[in-house]
Scaffold this motif. Structure first.
Motif: not given
Length: 1659
Positions: A182-195, A1348-1361
């Motif tokens: 699984t690839i998890e992303r927070s803003n520009q940071e990515h990491c692997f989680r293997a199962r 549109q920027k607010v929507k994109q930021k909201a989606a990114d914010l939800l992903e970071m949360a």
């Protein structure tokens, strides 16, 4: 056609012309991919080939760094990614169809990438590398950066794919594991989680695994301490302990082969065992799908085992196996049903759907590609028809340059259209082919095969080539097939070193002209055939690997050779060397290729060991033998590896190819390169062959191992011709002639004998030899017939088979060779078996015998079945002795410390002065008391009976004090020392008993010598008992093989037998000599070989009867009667002596036997006691070993507890480190979230500010218009919604994802397009200023963009949360793990303390001291108490006092009865003594006395008698003295006589000396003795007289007698010499007379012989 533009080096030329790749032909070895709906691509060698499915047009992309590695395509972005195979490889990404390089990805991989995969949405690329990194990396290929990477050492993956519905999921599978990343992303940071997926067992069942780190179901052991996990028992403390499983606990799991994703994010897994698995993408729960069997006819059933490839389709999957069928798996719930979908000719290796799911790509193992189109006719279309293997040889079909031919190793020949490489036709030879060449003068080709044949193929009709002729040249394979430039001759080179010359004209039926022999290892054949000459020059290059050189053999063939071939070849077809002008040349270095120049007799060579191209000039004059060529010109080739040289048709270009994969075109005069091209690479071992067309415009280059065929063309040459490709296949060629073919060489040899002249010649030459052979065959047949008749008369067991009489020498030789091979194999097997046995025996001997300081032995009793064995012992090593010394020193130091502590305590209590006065005495007493104390401790406290063997146990620690690890180790060392000492004590006792037995056996042997003599004298038939040592008592005898143990007969060599016969003959001769000794034989006959009769011979003595006893009694005389009485008296006395002697021998025999019996029985009793000692020693050893085992177990358990504690500490450290990482990740994520949220709030505030400030910006216009504008400001365009998921999947299972980046960009672009419509002037309210409307439109567009920027930021914010929430959950999980580890550590420490305090001790209990009910051992003592032993001792003392009183009363009554028994025993004793005394008196009376003893006892004055005898002896001595003196006088007289006799002998010796001197003189004067005989006599006589007269006068009588004797001797000598001389003179005269008579007779004989010959008088 397009070509890749990324080249490190490009082709160049001096004149502006360069080579370019026109097309590349090759077949896929990897999976074929779709680039778009109509184009597929695959890697092949250095190229990526793109094929348009509809038009079959090919496009080529070349990799600049060698062979293309792995490849992947992104259909949505229409890009292709591939890696190279160089060190530190790169990943290149090109766009299609422009084939422009988008980017180049450079990672840290050292060797190679093994897998590439694009995500279905987004700009993500996953790469995986195997050795040595095993790294999975995620790239953003647009920005050329690595987002994240992770290494999994040892994890080898064979398939990798993204989830089409979720780019954040990635599946990696191997033959043993399946993992979902699984690839998890927070803003520009990515990491692997293997199962990892827990796969079922091979039978489809699931295995319940227990928690290895914190097991919950471990049993509790109340006796042997805590039960720990297996990892702690194994001593593992690192990360491997978390996954450790014992070997017996491993079960075989399913082996995945392929996987595919579903629209529901599930996985279908095909397994090697035939199972189909479904895995939930979120929970990773595995479900084994059940197969629904359908009843079908037996002939239609196929056993589908394992899927090779899987692709998803609606309601199931498509799978392929190795049987050439494509199956449809219809899946419903948890079961599936298999249906046949499609049948392919070959096994299917790969399948893939087109992006629009209208076509199915099917790739076979051979490399062919099929396209199955749904809903169209025909449904199956072959896009790429692969050849059967890689190209072995290529050549242009001449005349012309429009077609060329290819050959594969399996014998497949293809004709291709040169313009677009379309296959025109195929033909199969059904044999292994090697080389191919096309004839320049006719439309035909020659193919050389591995079986030694050459096939001639007619290509007049390109669409249907045919085999027109076959020539079977030899049984060796054909390596080279070369036409000369004019097409007159075909030269065929074979592996056995023969070059055949064949007429290339088809009208002559390809006549074989002859052959010539060259070296075996032929490298190349080169020809020069120019139009202005009538000869063809041929050069053959061969290698001499032993000398490191190369050989060139040149010969010429006239063009008229086909008409006059009979004069150039002998009867067997060999061309004559003197006619073809054959010359030999050698080079000082090795060449890999050489060609003959067209002019100036020049040769060009490619050096194999150095990178040079050389030219050589041939000598103009003729030569014989071998000519050494020197390089004329040498140029560096700049190509590495062995290469090949080719000349163009006009002879001006020299083309070089090499292993590096570069083709260079050089000027033939300067050898400089003017054009080159890197068509292949060194990873594929370069170029195998090259062909250039007659006009020099077209070049075909064939790779060696990469399977690619490259068409090179000059850039300024353009062709407008195109021809549609035709795919015509021809049925396999079946030869109708099934007769056994004979090679041409053998055929030629047979034809020689068909001719009459040859037969006559052979008959005349070998007629005598034939007669001899026939006669030998007849005699041999008669002999064999006689042997067969004799064989029929023999018995069945001795009769031979009929095949044994066969005269097939080859068969007999073959059978003999086979038997010899079998014998050699058996001998080798036996030798290896014996060697293995010997090695094993040496190991056993070294381990069990040589390494033993005390060898294992046994002792047996003489009379009872009792065996006592000693203790085999190895010598203690230096390390053990050092360790023991250390422990002993430590124990002594501890004892001294304990004594000093006691002194300090006593000094503090006021007894210090008394202790100082008696310090020395007290120290000695304390040491003695201490020794006595420890040595006199009860055995039940020591736990063993080792003190019974005198072993010191004072240094042993108490069993109740062994708490620390060091104390236990020291105790084990001391216990081992005690065991060693106990065994040593017993072994010493055993050695003493062994020596005693040796003494007893020696004494028995000594006595048995006398017993045998007595038995022999008494002539008894008793057997003598002789004890011997058995093998168990002398085990060293088991290591020596005795002669009687060998059952096989020894092989004796002949010279050994002769030597033994000679020794036996000498022995027999010696015995004969010994028998010839008459003295010895007389002594043996008369007195039995002795000079006196011994006492033992009385039993064998016989008194001879008188001779008169043969007469009757009546005729005896008185004298004879008296003799008879004396005879009887002697016989009676002899019999009495015999009886007495026999009785004495019997008594002595009995005494000896009794003494042997008593001594052996005494030894048996001693050995019985030793056996009891052995049992006790073994018991003590077992007791000490039991204590050692308990201590070792406690140490092992202590180690296990320590290992568990270390593991938990290490595990805690890792978890704490992980906790710090997760805490840091949470902190960083929270900070990023806060910063991003602040940006989002700011952007949201700006949006609200824009909304609020709208009316202020338009405050200058009327209010109603502001309201209208505000409504328009809030209005948003309506955008047509995307198709629903169900509608999308109706066509494509994996539709457009709403969250993908591309869809978001498309939606934003559509929104902006719709805003353009709203901004149209037609939508402006009436009466509004256009400037205001423009300002309004700009404001509204800015508002929309901000939204549109607010929507994109909201989606990114939800992903970071969400990312933060997962990190927090991970932190909480790690914290729970840490708390669990702390809890486990506390429990473990409690167990460890409890184990250290709860000791296991060993106590000795006497039998009957402890009584148990029902014989059940109680292991739980929870209700028992520990009391002082003094209480028990007091009770025991009272009981003991009462018992003593009772025993005293019992003893009083017992003494009375004992006294009565004692009196009765004394009475019996006195009676027995009386009987013994009577027996002794009788023995005294019967005792034997000699006469001397009787005289001593009967003579009263024995001393007087002795004195009288002494006086008589003195008188006798005096008489003897007188006699001695007389004898001395007689001896003196005799000496005087002997002196006189010696003087006479001296005179005689003097005379002899004179005679000797005269003889010496006579020898020197022998020559003149005949002439001066008389004068010499007078002279000698006179000299003798003068000698006598000249001598001195005698002084005594002896001298006078000597002189007289010498005179007489001289006279006698002179007389004898005179007589001899006279006789010699007489004989001389006689011999002279006889010689004269013989000469006269010879003259007469010659005269008579001449009379018999005829006279030949000339006429």
């Amino acid at each position: 056609m397009a070509q890749g533009r990324e080249r490190d080096e490009g082709p160049h030329s001096a004149g502006g012309a360069s080579l370019s790749v026109r097309w590349v032909q090759g077949f896929p070895k990897q999976n074929v991919h779709f680039v778009n709906d109509n184009t597929i691509c695959y890697p092949c060698g250095n190229y990526v080939i793109f094929i348009n499915i509809e038009t079959k047009k090919k496009t080529v992309l070349q990799c600049s760094n060698g062979i293309v590695g792995v490849m992947a395509t992104n259909i949505r972005c229409e890009v292709v990614a591939f890696s190279d195979r160089k060190l530190k490889p790169l990943i290149y990404i090109y766009s299609f169809p422009g084939l422009t390089r988008r980017t180049k990805l450079k990672g840290n991989i050292l060797l190679d990438y093994t897998l590439l995969s694009f995500s279905y949405c987004g700009t993500y690329l996953a790469s995986y590398s195997s050795l040595p990194e095993f790294e999975l990396a995620l790239w953003n290929w647009e920005s050329s950066i690595i987002l994240c990477r992770k290494s999994q050492p040892g994890m080898d993956v064979n398939q990798m794919s993204f989830n089409p519905m979720n780019w954040r999921q990635l599946c990696l599978s191997s033959p043993s594991t399946v993992s979902v990343w699984t690839i998890e992303r927070s803003n520009q940071e990515h990491c692997f989680r293997a199962r990892s997926v827990k796969l079922p067992l091979e039978d489809g069942s699931f295995f319940n695994e227990t928690d290895v780190v914190f097991p919950q179901s471990l049993p509790k052991d109340l006796i042997y301490g805590p039960v720990l996990p297996l990892s702690s028992i194994a001593g593992l403390v690192g990360e491997e302990a978390e996954t450790f499983r014992p070997k017996d606990d491993l079960y075989p799991l399913l082996h995945p082969t392929m996987h595919c994703w579903t629209p529901t994010s599930d996985l279908y897994i095909g397994c090697e065992e035939g199972h189909l698995l479904m895995i939930n993408g979120n929970t990773l729960q595995v479900t084994v799908l059940n197969k629904i069997e359908e009843e079908s006819p037996l002939e239609d059933r196929r056993n589908f085992i394992s899927p090779v490839t899987l692709v998803y389709q609606k309601e199931g999957v498509l799978a392929s196996g190795i049987d050439g069928f494509v199956y449809s798996f219809i899946i419903k719930d948890r079961s599936y049903m298999i249906e046949d979908f499609l049948e392919i000719e070959r096994p299917v290796e790969h399948m893939a759907f087109s992006p629009n799911y209208t076509m199915l790509l099917i790739q076979t193992d051979k490399g062919s590609v099929y396209i199955y189109t749904f809903g169209k006719e025909p449904t199956l279309n072959k896009v790429l028809d692969a050849c059967d293997g890689k190209f072995q040889a290529i050549d242009f079909i001449t005349p012309g340059t429009q077609y060329f031919m290819t050959l594969t190793h399996s014998g497949e020949i293809c004709v291709w259209w040169l313009e677009d490489c379309a296959c025109v036709s195929k033909i199969y030879l059904n044999t292994l082919a090697m080389v191919l060449a096309c004839c320049p003068s006719s439309l035909s080709a020659a193919v050389g095969t591995e079986d030694g044949s050459v096939y001639f193929i007619s290509v007049y009709d390109k669409e249907s080539p045919q085999v027109v002729h076959k020539a079977f040249l030899s049984e060796s394979s054909v390596q080279h097939v070369v036409y000369d430039q004019q097409g007159i001759f075909l030269l065929v080179g074979t592996s056995e070193g023969k070059v055949f010359i064949i007429n290339a004209n088809s009208s002559s039926s390809f006549q074989i002209i002859g052959f010539t022999e060259v070296a075996k290892d032929i490298l190349q054949i080169s020809t020069v055939s120019l139009l202005e000459t009538d000869i063809v020059k041929v050069m053959v290059l061969s290698s001499l690997p032993e000398a490191g050189r190369s050989r060139l053999e040149m010969f010429t063939l006239p063009t008229l050779l086909p008409q006059v071939s009979t004069t150039f070849a002998d009867e067997r077809g060999r061309l004559k060397d003197e006619i073809i002008h054959k010359y030999l040349y050698e080079l000082e270095h090795a060449l890999s290729s050489a060609v003959l120049g067209f002019q100036s007799n020049q040769i060009y060579g490619f050096c194999s060991q150095v990178p040079y191209i050389c030219s050589y000039l041939l000598p103009e004059e003729e030569h014989t033998g071998i000519y050494i060529l020197k390089p004329y010109k040498k140029v560096q080739s700049r190509q590495y590896g062995p290469g090949l040289l080719y000349l163009s048709s006009h002879g001006l270009w020299l083309i070089t190819i090499a292993k590096c994969g570069i083709l260079c075109i050089r000027d033939v005069y300067t050898l400089e390169t003017f054009a080159w091209c890197r068509s292949h690479s060194h990873q594929g071992h370069g170029i195998q062959s090259m062909r250039i067309s007659m006009d020099g415009q077209n070049i075909l280059v064939n790779g060696r191992d990469d399977g690619t065929l490259v068409y090179l063309k000059w850039k300024y040459v353009q062709y407008s011709k195109q021809k549609a490709s035709t795919d015509l296949s021809q049925d396999e060629l079946v030869l109708t002639d099934v007769k056994k073919e004979i090679p041409w060489i053998q055929q030629k040899s047979q034809e020689v004998f068909v001719k009459h002249g040859a037969i006559k010649k052979e008959v005349n030459l070998f007629s005598k030899k034939r007669k001899e052979i026939k006669q030998g065959i007849k005699s041999l047949s008669k002999t064999i017939l006689n042997m067969m008749e004799e064989n029929d008369k023999l018995e069945n067991i001795a009769k031979l088979d009929q095949q044994e009489f066969g005269l097939d020498l080859e068969e007999l030789e073959r059978l003999h060779d086979e038997s010899q091979e079998e014998v050699a194999k058996i001998i080798k097997d036996v030798e290896m078996h014996n060697l293995a046995k010997s090695y094993l025996a040496e190991l056993i001997k070294e381990e069990c015998w040589n390494s033993m300081a005390v060898k294992g032995q046994a002792l047996k009793c003489f009379h009872i079945p009792c065996v006592v064995e000693n203790f085999p012992m190895k010598a203690r090593t230096v390390e053990e002795l050092k360790e023991l010394e250390r422990v002993l020193q430590q124990k002594k130091i501890e004892a001294e410390c304990l004594k000093l502590r006691k002194e300090i305590v006593e000094a503090q209590s006021g007894v210090k002065l008394i202790k100082q006065r008696h310090e020395e005495d007290d120290e000695e007493e304390e040491e003695e008391d201490k020794t006595v104390k420890y040595s006199n401790l009860p055995n039940y406290l020591l736990g063993s009976l080792s003190t019974d063997f005198g072993v010191d146990t004072s240094l042993l620690s108490s069993q109740l004090e062994l708490h620390s690890r060091e104390e236990k180790i020291n105790q084990i060392i001391l216990l081992k020392d005690i065991i060693y000492k106990v065994k040593t004590v017993f072994n010493n006792e055993f050695d003493a008993a062994y020596k005693q037995k040796e003494f007893e056996i020696a004494r028995v042997k000594e006595r048995n010598v006398r017993i045998r003599e007595i038995i022999l004298d008494l002539e008894l038939e008793e057997a003598v008992w002789q004890p011997e040592f058995e093998d168990c008592e002398k085990p060293e005898r088991m290591l020596v093989v005795q002669d009687e143990e060998i059952t096989a007969h020894k092989h004796i060599k002949p010279w050994h037998k002769a030597k033994e016969l000679m020794v036996n003959h000498e022995k027999e001769h010696w015995l004969l000599i010994q028998d010839a000794s008459t003295r010895l034989r007389a002594l043996m006959d008369m007195m039995g070989g002795v000079l006196e009769v011994k006492k033992e011979d009385i039993l064998r003595m016989v008194i001879p009867q008188p001779a008169f006893m043969a007469k009757p009694d009546a005729v005896w005389t008185e004298e004879e009667r008296k003799q008879f009485k004396d005879y009887e008296k002697k016989v009676k006395e002899l019999n009495e002596e015999r009886d007495k002697y026999r009785k004495s021998l019997e008594a002595e025999l009995k005494k000896l036997q009794n003494s042997i019996q008593e001594s052996t029985q005494a030894f048996d009793e001693h050995l019985k006691r030793l056996f009891e000692r052995r049992v006790k020693a073994e018991m003590v050893t077992n007791q000490e070993e039991l204590k050692i085992s308990n201590l070792a177990f406690s140490l092992l358990l202590d180690e296990e507890l320590s290992s568990r504690e270390k593991f938990l500490n290490n595990y805690l450290t890792r978890k704490q480190h992980e906790k710090s990482q997760t805490s840091e990740a949470v902190r960083k994520s929270r900070e990023d979230l806060d910063v991003y949220k602040e940006h989002y709030d700011n952007l949201l505030a700006e949006d609200k500010v824009m909304d609020r400030s709208f009316k202020k910006e338009f405050s200058e216009i009327p209010g109603h218009q502001v309201d209208i504008l505000y409504k328009l400001f809030k209005r948003r365009p309506r955008i047509s919604k995307q198709k629903t998921h169900s509608e999308t999947t109706s066509v494509v299972p994996f539709g457009e994802l709403p969250g993908s980046g591309k869809l978001n960009k498309d939606a934003f672009a559509q929104l902006m397009k719709a805003m353009d419509e709203l901004d149209n002037i037609s939508n402006m309210p009436e009466g509004l200023d256009p400037l205001v409307w423009n300002h309004f439109c700009m404001t509204r567009r800015a508002k929309v963009e901000n939204e549109q920027k607010v929507k994109q930021k909201a989606a990114d914010l939800l992903e970071m949360a969400t990312f933060l929430q997962k990190r927090v959950e991970e932190e909480e999980k790690v914290q729970q793990e840490i708390e669990r580890v702390f809890h486990e550590l506390i429990l473990l420490q409690e167990e460890k303390v409890r184990f250290q305090l709860n000791l296991t001790i060993q106590i000795l209990l006497k039998q009957g001291q402890v009584e148990l009910e029902n014989f059940q051992l109680v292991l739980e003592y929870s209700d028992a108490i520990l009391i002082n032993k003094n209480i028990i001792e007091d009770l025991n003392s009272v009981i003991r006092t009462q018992g003593q009183k009772k025993v005293a009363s019992m003893m009083e009554s017992k003494d009375v009865h004992k006294r009565i028994l004692q009196i009765e025993w004394e009475h019996k004793k006195m009676e027995m003594e009386r009987e013994d005394l009577n027996q002794k008196a009788w023995d005294i009376q019967m005792l034997f006395f000699s006469r001397d003893r009787q005289k001593y006892l009967n003579e009263p004055n024995y001393e007087a008698l002795i004195s009288i005898q002494i006086g008589i002896m003195e008188q006798t001595i005096a008489v003897l003295d007188k006699t001695h003196k007389k004898n001395v006088e007689n001896c003196k007289k005799l000496l005087k006589k002997l002196g006189k006799f010696s003087n006479q002998k001296d005179i005689a010796n003097y005379a002899l000396s004179c005679n000797l001197r005269e003889e010496l003189v006579a020898v020197s004067e022998r020559k003149d003795i005949c002439n001066a005989m008389e004068s010499r006599f007078c002279h000698v006589g006179q000299a003798g007289l003068e000698l006598l007269s000249s001598s001195d006068p005698p002084t005594s009588a002896n001298q006078t007698a000597g002189i007289t004797g010498s005179k007489l001797t001289c006279e006698k000598i002179v007389k004898e010499r005179y007589e001899n001389m006279m006789q010699q003179q007489k004989l001389t005269n006689i011999s002279k007379q006889q010689a004269e008579q013989i000469s006269i007779l010879q003259t007469e004989v010659e005269r008579l012989r001449m009379k018999t010959f005829p006279a030949l008088v000339p006429m």
